[in-house]
Design a protein around this motif. Sequence first.
Motif, PDB file in Angstrom:
ATOM      1  N   SER A 182      33.828   6.244  -9.734  1.00 17.84           N
ATOM      2  CA  SER A 182      33.871   5.968  -8.469  1.00 17.84           C
ATOM      3  C   SER A 182      35.211   6.422  -7.923  1.00 17.84           C
ATOM      4  O   SER A 182      35.261   6.838  -6.610  1.00 17.84           O
ATOM      5  CB  SER A 182      33.226   4.534  -8.156  1.00 17.84           C
ATOM      6  OG  SER A 182      33.329   4.237  -6.660  1.00 17.84           O
ATOM      7  N   HIS A 183      36.121   5.720  -8.187  1.00 19.31           N
ATOM      8  CA  HIS A 183      37.374   5.547  -7.488  1.00 19.31           C
ATOM      9  C   HIS A 183      38.116   7.107  -7.558  1.00 19.31           C
ATOM     10  O   HIS A 183      38.717   7.525  -6.863  1.00 19.31           O
ATOM     11  CB  HIS A 183      38.342   4.668  -8.191  1.00 19.31           C
ATOM     12  CG  HIS A 183      38.102   3.250  -7.994  1.00 19.31           C
ATOM     13  ND1 HIS A 183      37.908   2.709  -6.802  1.00 19.31           N
ATOM     14  CD2 HIS A 183      37.889   2.196  -8.901  1.00 19.31           C
ATOM     15  CE1 HIS A 183      37.685   1.534  -6.919  1.00 19.31           C
ATOM     16  NE2 HIS A 183      37.689   1.150  -8.138  1.00 19.31           N
ATOM     17  N   ASN A 184      38.034   7.684  -8.994  1.00 18.46           N
ATOM     18  CA  ASN A 184      38.618   8.891  -9.175  1.00 18.46           C
ATOM     19  C   ASN A 184      37.961  10.142  -8.702  1.00 18.46           C
ATOM     20  O   ASN A 184      38.664  11.004  -7.887  1.00 18.46           O
ATOM     21  CB  ASN A 184      39.208   9.310 -10.606  1.00 18.46           C
ATOM     22  CG  ASN A 184      39.974   8.055 -11.184  1.00 18.46           C
ATOM     23  OD1 ASN A 184      40.216   7.193 -10.223  1.00 18.46           O
ATOM     24  ND2 ASN A 184      40.480   8.074 -12.334  1.00 18.46           N
ATOM     25  N   ASP A 185      36.684  10.260  -8.909  1.00 20.32           N
ATOM     26  CA  ASP A 185      36.032  11.522  -8.761  1.00 20.32           C
ATOM     27  C   ASP A 185      35.040  11.174  -7.445  1.00 20.32           C
ATOM     28  O   ASP A 185      35.271  12.550  -6.652  1.00 20.32           O
ATOM     29  CB  ASP A 185      34.663  11.758  -9.806  1.00 20.32           C
ATOM     30  CG  ASP A 185      35.696  11.917 -10.916  1.00 20.32           C
ATOM     31  OD1 ASP A 185      36.835  12.432 -11.114  1.00 20.32           O
ATOM     32  OD2 ASP A 185      34.767  11.772 -12.293  1.00 20.32           O
ATOM     33  N   LEU A 186      34.667  10.397  -7.088  1.00 21.23           N
ATOM     34  CA  LEU A 186      33.870  10.261  -5.541  1.00 21.23           C
ATOM     35  C   LEU A 186      35.081  10.022  -4.807  1.00 21.23           C
ATOM     36  O   LEU A 186      34.913  10.737  -3.776  1.00 21.23           O
ATOM     37  CB  LEU A 186      33.004   8.993  -5.533  1.00 21.23           C
ATOM     38  CG  LEU A 186      32.507   8.636  -4.266  1.00 21.23           C
ATOM     39  CD1 LEU A 186      31.712   9.757  -3.726  1.00 21.23           C
ATOM     40  CD2 LEU A 186      31.889   7.171  -4.282  1.00 21.23           C
ATOM     41  N   VAL A 201      44.094  15.474 -19.939  1.00 18.01           N
ATOM     42  CA  VAL A 201      42.944  16.425 -19.882  1.00 18.01           C
ATOM     43  C   VAL A 201      42.997  17.302 -21.413  1.00 18.01           C
ATOM     44  O   VAL A 201      41.787  17.878 -21.528  1.00 18.01           O
ATOM     45  CB  VAL A 201      42.890  17.413 -18.717  1.00 18.01           C
ATOM     46  CG1 VAL A 201      42.983  16.390 -17.586  1.00 18.01           C
ATOM     47  CG2 VAL A 201      44.354  18.249 -18.808  1.00 18.01           C
ATOM     48  N   TYR A 202      44.028  17.334 -21.912  1.00 16.02           N
ATOM     49  CA  TYR A 202      44.108  18.152 -23.085  1.00 16.02           C
ATOM     50  C   TYR A 202      43.680  17.622 -24.367  1.00 16.02           C
ATOM     51  O   TYR A 202      43.156  18.401 -25.351  1.00 16.02           O
ATOM     52  CB  TYR A 202      45.583  18.504 -23.609  1.00 16.02           C
ATOM     53  CG  TYR A 202      46.304  18.965 -22.444  1.00 16.02           C
ATOM     54  CD1 TYR A 202      46.034  20.669 -21.908  1.00 16.02           C
ATOM     55  CD2 TYR A 202      47.353  18.722 -21.719  1.00 16.02           C
ATOM     56  CE1 TYR A 202      46.713  21.341 -21.190  1.00 16.02           C
ATOM     57  CE2 TYR A 202      48.207  19.414 -20.772  1.00 16.02           C
ATOM     58  CZ  TYR A 202      47.630  20.910 -20.446  1.00 16.02           C
ATOM     59  OH  TYR A 202      48.383  21.431 -19.443  1.00 16.02           O
ATOM     60  N   LEU A 211      40.243  15.312 -15.439  1.00 14.73           N
ATOM     61  CA  LEU A 211      39.585  16.849 -15.319  1.00 14.73           C
ATOM     62  C   LEU A 211      38.731  17.171 -14.153  1.00 14.73           C
ATOM     63  O   LEU A 211      38.777  18.281 -13.662  1.00 14.73           O
ATOM     64  CB  LEU A 211      39.259  17.086 -16.722  1.00 14.73           C
ATOM     65  CG  LEU A 211      38.893  18.642 -17.055  1.00 14.73           C
ATOM     66  CD1 LEU A 211      39.944  19.437 -16.935  1.00 14.73           C
ATOM     67  CD2 LEU A 211      38.232  18.789 -18.366  1.00 14.73           C
ATOM     68  N   ALA A 212      37.664  16.398 -13.986  1.00 16.45           N
ATOM     69  CA  ALA A 212      36.806  16.602 -12.858  1.00 16.45           C
ATOM     70  C   ALA A 212      37.682  16.589 -11.658  1.00 16.45           C
ATOM     71  O   ALA A 212      37.112  17.374 -10.920  1.00 16.45           O
ATOM     72  CB  ALA A 212      35.777  15.452 -12.841  1.00 16.45           C
ATOM     73  N   ALA A 233      39.183  20.061  -6.948  1.00 16.35           N
ATOM     74  CA  ALA A 233      40.332  20.757  -6.186  1.00 16.35           C
ATOM     75  C   ALA A 233      40.201  22.115  -6.334  1.00 16.35           C
ATOM     76  O   ALA A 233      40.420  22.901  -5.297  1.00 16.35           O
ATOM     77  CB  ALA A 233      41.509  20.278  -6.748  1.00 16.35           C
ATOM     78  N   ALA A 234      39.747  22.750  -7.448  1.00 15.02           N
ATOM     79  CA  ALA A 234      39.692  24.284  -7.479  1.00 15.02           C
ATOM     80  C   ALA A 234      38.637  24.681  -6.816  1.00 15.02           C
ATOM     81  O   ALA A 234      38.551  25.760  -5.998  1.00 15.02           O
ATOM     82  CB  ALA A 234      39.488  24.374  -8.789  1.00 15.02           C
TER      83      ALA A 234
END
Length: 361
Positions: A83-87, A112-113, A174-175, A180-181
């Motif tokens: 919720s906080h990061n992706d939404l 992410v690696y 990573l999401a 962003a891309a």
Amino acid sequence: MRVLVTGGAGFIGSHIVTTLRLHDHDPVVLDLVPPAGEGEFVRADVRDPEAVRDALRGVDAVCHQAAMVGLGKDFADAPAYVSHNDLGTAVLLAAMADSAVRKLVLAGSMVVYGEGRYECPRHGTVRPGPRRVADLAGGRFEPRCPRCDAELAPGLVDEDAPTDPRNVYATTKLAQEHLAASWARCVDGRAVSLRYHNVYGPGMPRDTPYAGVASFFRSSLARGEAPQVYEDGGQQRDFVHVRDVAEANALALEAATPLGFCTPYNTGSGSPRTVGEMATALAEAHGGPLPVITGEFRLGDVRHITADSGRLRAELGWRPRVGFTQGMTEFAHAPQRPPTPAPPTPEPNPALPDHPGPSRA
């Protein structure tokens, strides 16, 4: 340049705000708590579409630091992280797509690696899978070659390495990059993800499971307790000072990075240290007590992850200025901010929350 800094009252965000002013930019902080210093402030949750749209008026660029950070406590944190990061990132980018803002700098992460770069004497560069519980419980912490089970030599990971997130936090980071891309392609915008390595320095939150390992150790020392070092202390990390990270954000905002892409940049000191070395340096600078090696472990932790930040140096002209010894000596006596409360589980309609927000980067 007028820059909206989401999470600008947090640990890294507050240093970015200071650095932007030194670069003669005009930062606007969007956060749920007021920043410590003066300046324009919007009290809002980044998941609130109307508030974000209002905050973007008159803005030239966005520095997106608002996030729930750290490994967390267990998988029950997963809904809050998403919720906080992706939404939150999706709401922000949707509002940016409807505005004139076409530049974004994202607080990315080295998580992410997954595991870092490893060399097998027989098979060259290999990617070991997640470490097995039985091995960790038996004190076998080093990943082995997935083909011949030989010992591996860790090395520096660059931005072209495959991504392999090993926990919920890593998955959400990573999401964020993928979102962003997508935004950059849709609007012909410029996006950068600064993949932070282990950021430390003045103003880290204390006594919270949602902070980094340096904060854990500093909190223990402040209580007069020995830092508790997991595994055997041999985990390699890249500890980078928060002022150097803030400078990287300013340079990324000023750079003419490629249109239509989210360009990743490792953001690390370039001087790998073990967690045990860091704990010892911090304890000695503080005046003790010295760290204790516990042999305990956390699933989702990786063994070694250290940065090759050559791209950031070559393309943006960034150079870390705070050395390890200098930074740890300062941090050993620097004040920490009060602990951030654990974030709540999202409500059925998290796009319009009325509860407190997450920890901030």
